[in-house]
Design an enzyme around this catalytic site. Structure first.
Site, short mmCIF file in Angstrom:
data_model
loop_
_atom_site.label_atom_id
_atom_site.label_comp_id
_atom_site.label_asym_id
_atom_site.label_seq_id
_atom_site.Cartn_x
_atom_site.Cartn_y
_atom_site.Cartn_z
CB CYS A 6 32.40 36.51 37.60
SG CYS A 6 31.71 37.57 39.05
CB CYS A 242 42.90 41.89 32.77
SG CYS A 242 43.45 42.02 34.41
CG ASP A 355 52.85 36.95 46.98
OD1 ASP A 355 52.08 36.08 46.37
OD2 ASP A 355 52.46 37.54 48.15
CG ASP A 356 49.94 36.37 43.34
OD1 ASP A 356 49.44 37.57 43.81
OD2 ASP A 356 49.78 35.24 43.88
CB CYS A 392 41.16 47.87 39.04
SG CYS A 392 40.62 46.95 37.67
CB CYS A 450 44.31 46.73 30.94
SG CYS A 450 43.57 47.99 32.06
#
Length: 468
Positions: A6, A242, A355-356, A392, A450
């Site tokens: 979000c 993160c 790619d990510d 997660c 993390c």
């Protein structure tokens, strides 16, 4: 399933200017963080909430800005967490004299529900945000301090959060969890003498504001006619920013923890080139769009040509959207279907595809198949993020283990798991980044980031044992 990505914003104008148009523009700049719903809230009114993209309501912007005219407001773009994807759970949410918007995931919201006696609500009917907000308002009524209430609440819930609040006394608050899982920044706009908090600095740029600094982990900010005030409501010795924000979620123009995301992603690509120097490659191509800087960095490090061998069809209904944060698998497939190869670029060539991430493997299989059908001679795929091995619980849509591409019922070494995934997606070579290389490329300490979804170590959440 826990899902989250979000974006939040809060603005207060010291000279009384209407900030609602700024909130709308900031939300449009944060659209990459949530595509399901959006909303705004001002004091003494029920929040305005809409399903879909912010831009889909562009014909209403003028009317909304006039009707909700206010010197202070908060806003939210949503990707659902525990609550269903519907207008009822769109944010901001009102609880008595407080409206709240939340970026993060509270994994034990059912326990918070029991604390507030909310027998009317169940996790399938209400969002984690509503449960936390009800508990927070209850604590404030007892303690009369937002900081004290947040300090208690953070010990009662597991997960991550960045909150923006607006109260009926014309105050805007912003709070970031003490581990710093989710990002939040503070900015200022000269016009209107406006203080702004947002999930990313891209939102500040969109409204002509200047980045002042990151909101500190465990910090509570209050913006009101008395100015800007800050306090630390909780302090942690170590942080857990993160790592996935740096490879995928954040907008490339944003600065996060003092680091420009675009530059960090290029450095990640250079780190991948040192880890996997595929020197016989003819071409390096990104999977659009977030992997583009990393692919460029990889190509520059090895002096291999970079090109756009895959393009998104941005004129299709789903083409402009981000597949990872779509809540339904059918929608993710539809978006990836409109990533189109350019035969003239890739035919008869050894292509390195950057790619990510590789989570379920759905998009990777589709992309590799389309490249083969377009004549690629050899396909090597490199992933900027380490293998996702575990769910997660701090706010990312990494599903249960048996849905992950890395899942196996057998005991396998990491090399065996990578080979299993390579065969599954159909690549000639598959290479993943590792946490140490990623952290070094970003320029942060590995211990301050993390990587729970890779390691399965949930201690950063204060949980010693989590069902997987």
């Amino acid at each position: 399933m826990v899902r989250e990505n979000c974006g939040v914003v809060g603005i207060f104008s010291m000279d009384g200017s209407n900030v609602v148009p700024l909130v709308i523009d900031a939300l449009r700049a944060l659209q990459h963080r949530g595509q399901e719903a959006w909303g705004i809230a001002i004091p003494n009114r029920e929040p305005l909430r809409r399903m879909g993209l912010v831009s889909a309501s562009s014909s209403e912007f003028k009317q909304i800005s006039e009707e909700y005219h206010s010197q202070c407001a908060i806003g939210h773009v949503r990707y659902s967490t525990i609550g269903k994807s519907n207008l009822e759970n769109a944010q901001p949410l009102r609880v008595r004299d407080l409206c709240v918007a939340h970026n993060g995931t509270i994994t034990d919201s059912s326990e918070i529900k029991n604390m507030v006696g909310g027998c009317t609500f169940t996790p399938s009917m209400a969002s984690d945000t509503l449960m936390a907000a009800r508990r927070l308002v209850s604590l404030i009524s007892e303690r009369a301090s937002m900081g004290d209430a947040l300090n208690i609440l953070k010990n009662e819930m597991t997960g991550s959060y960045c909150f923006t609040f607006i109260s009926d006394d014309n105050s805007v608050y912003a709070a970031r969890d003490s581990k710093g899982f989710r990002p939040m920044v503070l900015g200022h706009k000269k016009g209107g003498d406006s203080h702004i908090v947002a999930s990313e600095s891209a939102a500040l740029s969109a409204v002509g504001a200047t980045l002042v600094r990151d909101v500190l982990p465990g910090e509570l900010i209050r913006m009101s006619s008395d100015g800007l005030k800050s306090e630390i409501f909780a302090k942690e010795e170590t942080h857990a920013h993160c790592s996935f924000e740096f490879t995928y979620f954040a907008h490339p123009s944003s600065r996060m923890e003092g680091i420009n995301i675009y530059v960090a992603r290029k450095q990640i690509g250079r780190g991948l080139a040192k880890k996997f120097p595929i020197r016989d490659a003819d071409l390096v191509i990104p999977v659009p769009d977030s992997a583009r800087p990393a692919a460029l960095g990889y190509a520059q490090e090895l002096s291999i040509p970079f090109d756009e061998g895959l393009l998104k069809d941005r004129y299709s209904k789903k083409g402009p959207l981000r597949s990872f944060i779509e809540p339904e698998q059918s929608d993710r497939v539809e978006i990836n279907r409109w990533i189109i190869p350019i035969r003239e670029i890739i035919q008869d060539r050894h292509v390195v595809v950057i790619d990510d991430s590789l989570v379920r493997g759905t998009s990777s299989r589709s992309i590799i198949e389309s490249l083969r059908n377009s004549g690629a001679r050899k396909i090597s795929m490199l992933i900027t993020y380490p293998p996702v091995m575990f769910p997660c619980y701090a706010g990312i849509d990494f599903p249960s283990r048996n849905e992950l591409a890395t899942f196996t019922n057998d005991t396998k070494s990491m090399d065996e798991i990578v080979e299993m995934v390579r065969q599954d997606i159909g690549a000639d070579f598959l290479g993943y980044n590792d946490a140490k290389t990623l952290a070094r490329s970003v320029g942060m300490s590995k211990d301050s980031m993390c990587f729970t979804c890779h390691t399965g170590d949930y201690s950063t959440l204060g949980v010693s044992d989590v069902s997987r």
